[in-house]
Design an enzyme around this catalytic site. Structure first.
Site, PDB file in Angstrom:
ATOM      1  N   TYR A   1      -8.841  14.239  -9.101  1.00  0.00           N
ATOM      2  CA  TYR A   1      -7.760  13.650  -9.894  1.00  0.00           C
ATOM      3  C   TYR A   1      -6.877  14.730 -10.503  1.00  0.00           C
ATOM      4  O   TYR A   1      -5.642  14.657 -10.427  1.00  0.00           O
ATOM      5  CB  TYR A   1      -8.343  12.769 -10.996  1.00  0.00           C
ATOM      6  CG  TYR A   1      -7.292  12.180 -11.902  1.00  0.00           C
ATOM      7  CD1 TYR A   1      -6.515  11.105 -11.482  1.00  0.00           C
ATOM      8  CD2 TYR A   1      -7.058  12.706 -13.169  1.00  0.00           C
ATOM      9  CE1 TYR A   1      -5.532  10.570 -12.294  1.00  0.00           C
ATOM     10  CE2 TYR A   1      -6.080  12.168 -13.990  1.00  0.00           C
ATOM     11  CZ  TYR A   1      -5.321  11.102 -13.554  1.00  0.00           C
ATOM     12  OH  TYR A   1      -4.347  10.578 -14.369  1.00  0.00           O
TER      13      TYR A   1
ATOM     14  N   LYS B   1      -2.863  15.319  -9.708  1.00  0.00           N
ATOM     15  CA  LYS B   1      -1.827  15.214 -10.735  1.00  0.00           C
ATOM     16  C   LYS B   1      -1.113  16.548 -10.950  1.00  0.00           C
ATOM     17  O   LYS B   1       0.047  16.576 -11.384  1.00  0.00           O
ATOM     18  CB  LYS B   1      -2.430  14.701 -12.045  1.00  0.00           C
ATOM     19  CG  LYS B   1      -2.839  13.229 -11.965  1.00  0.00           C
ATOM     20  CD  LYS B   1      -1.676  12.339 -11.558  1.00  0.00           C
ATOM     21  CE  LYS B   1      -2.006  10.874 -11.559  1.00  0.00           C
ATOM     22  NZ  LYS B   1      -0.853  10.020 -11.182  1.00  0.00           N
TER      23      LYS B   1
ATOM     24  N   ASP C   1       0.879  -1.169   0.000  1.00  0.00           N
ATOM     25  CA  ASP C   1       0.000   0.000   0.000  1.00  0.00           C
ATOM     26  C   ASP C   1       0.914   1.216   0.000  1.00  0.00           C
ATOM     27  O   ASP C   1       1.586   1.498   0.994  1.00  0.00           O
ATOM     28  CB  ASP C   1      -0.897  -0.017   1.238  1.00  0.00           C
ATOM     29  CG  ASP C   1      -1.799   1.211   1.348  1.00  0.00           C
ATOM     30  OD1 ASP C   1      -1.632   2.166   0.546  1.00  0.00           O
ATOM     31  OD2 ASP C   1      -2.657   1.228   2.250  1.00  0.00           O
TER      32      ASP C   1
ATOM     33  N   ASN D   1       3.917   5.058 -10.267  1.00  0.00           N
ATOM     34  CA  ASN D   1       2.785   4.923 -11.182  1.00  0.00           C
ATOM     35  C   ASN D   1       1.447   4.698 -10.480  1.00  0.00           C
ATOM     36  O   ASN D   1       0.397   5.045 -11.031  1.00  0.00           O
ATOM     37  CB  ASN D   1       3.068   3.754 -12.141  1.00  0.00           C
ATOM     38  CG  ASN D   1       1.858   3.371 -12.949  1.00  0.00           C
ATOM     39  OD1 ASN D   1       1.458   4.070 -13.867  1.00  0.00           O
ATOM     40  ND2 ASN D   1       1.245   2.238 -12.596  1.00  0.00           N
TER      41      ASN D   1
END
Length: 252
Positions: free
Chosen positions: A156, A160, A61, A88
Site C-alpha cells: 500500500y 501511494k 473496474d 479515489n
C-alpha cells in the site's frame, strides 16, 4: 453552495466510505456526479439525485482499460462534458498488516493494479474529453504513509508513493491542455473500512494520534474542504502538488 455549479465530476470508488463522502460533497456544491465503482453505487447516485443534482452510477473496474474508456464515454454522452476526475478507488482497509516478506505476491499485484494502474487508466480515459475543452482537474488520492514509510503495509505504501510521482508526470504532460493534476493525501481516516478492520485500527491509531499536531481522530468530512479546493477553480493555477491533510502528522 455553488463552487462546482455546472461541473461534471467522476469519483472512482464512490459507492461507499470516503469516496461516497466526496461524491455527496461535490453534489452539494452543485456538481453532477458519476460514480465509477465495482461495488453498487446506485444508492449514492439516487441520494444525490434526490438532492437535486444529476448523478449516474457506472459499474467499472478501474484496472480494465476498456471499462474505463466506456465509463468516460458514458459520462460524456450523458452529461456532455467531464470537468473533474477524482481517482479515489483503492485497496486499503481490507488489507491485513504483515511484514513485507510475508506479503503474498498476488495480493501485491492486486494492490498495484487497483492503486496505481487504476488512476493511470482512468486519467488516460478522460484525457481526450478534457483536452478537447482545454480544461480539466484530475485529483489523485494518495496517503500520508509514503512520507512515513508505515510498516506492515509495504504494498500500500509503495502504491501511494507511486501516486505522488504519477501526479507530477501527468501535470507536466497535461498542463499545456489546461488540465491541472494534483494529489490529496489523507492521514489515517476513521472510514467505514478502517473502523471495521479492528487490527489495523488498534495498531495505527495510537502512534498516529501521538504524531499529530492536532490531537484528534481524522474523519471523512475533514477531507471535504481540501477536495473542493482542488476540484474547483480556487486552485486554478496549481498543479503537480500534494496536499497532505492529516492534522499535522506529516509536514513537508
Amino acid at each position: 453552495m455553488n463552487r462546482m455549479k455546472n461541473k461534471v465530476v467522476i469519483v472512482t470508488g464512490g459507492a461507499q466510505g470516503i469516496g461516497a463522502t466526496y461524491a455527496r460533497a461535490l453534489a452539494a456544491e452543485g456538481a453532477d456526479v458519476a460514480i465509477a465503482d465495482v461495488l453498487d453505487g446506485s444508492a449514492v447516485a439516487a441520494e444525490i439525485e434526490a438532492g437535486g443534482q444529476r448523478a449516474l452510477y457506472i459499474k467499472t473496474d478501474v484496472t480494465d482499460q476498456d471499462q474505463a474508456r466506456a465509463m468516460a464515454e458514458n459520462v460524456q454522452e450523458r452529461f456532455g462534458r467531464i470537468d473533474v476526475l477524482v481517482n479515489n478507488a483503492a485497496i486499503y482497509a481490507s488489507l491485513q498488516m504483515r511484514p513485507f516478506d510475508q506479503i503474498d505476491l498476488d495480493e501485491w499485484d492486486k494492490v498495484m493494479a487497483v492503486n496505481v494502474r487504476g488512476p493511470f487508466v482512468c486519467a488516460r480515459a478522460v484525457a481526450p474529453m478534457m483536452k478537447a475543452r482545454n480544461y480539466g482537474r484530475i485529483i489523485n488520492i494518495s496517503s500520508g504513509t509514503p512520507f512515513k514509510g508505515t510498516p506492515g503495509l509495504l504494498h500500500y505504501v509503495t502504491s501511494k508513493g507511486a501516486i505522488l510521482t504519477l501526479t507530477r508526470g501527468l501535470a507536466r504532460e497535461l498542463g499545456e491542455f489546461g488540465i491541472a493534476v494534483n494529489t490529496l493525501a489523507p492521514g489515517l481516516v476513521l472510514s467505514e473500512g478502517v473502523i471495521a478492520n479492528e487490527a489495523m485500527r488498534d495498531t495505527l491509531t495510537a502512534p498516529v494520534l501521538a504524531s499529530r499536531a492536532l490531537k484528534r481522530d481524522q474523519m471523512p468530512d475533514d477531507l471535504i474542504g481540501p477536495l473542493l479546493f482542488l476540484a474547483s477553480d480556487d486552485s486554478a493555477f496549481m498543479t503537480g502538488e500534494t496536499v497532505v491533510v492529516d492534522g499535522g502528522s506529516v509536514m513537508h
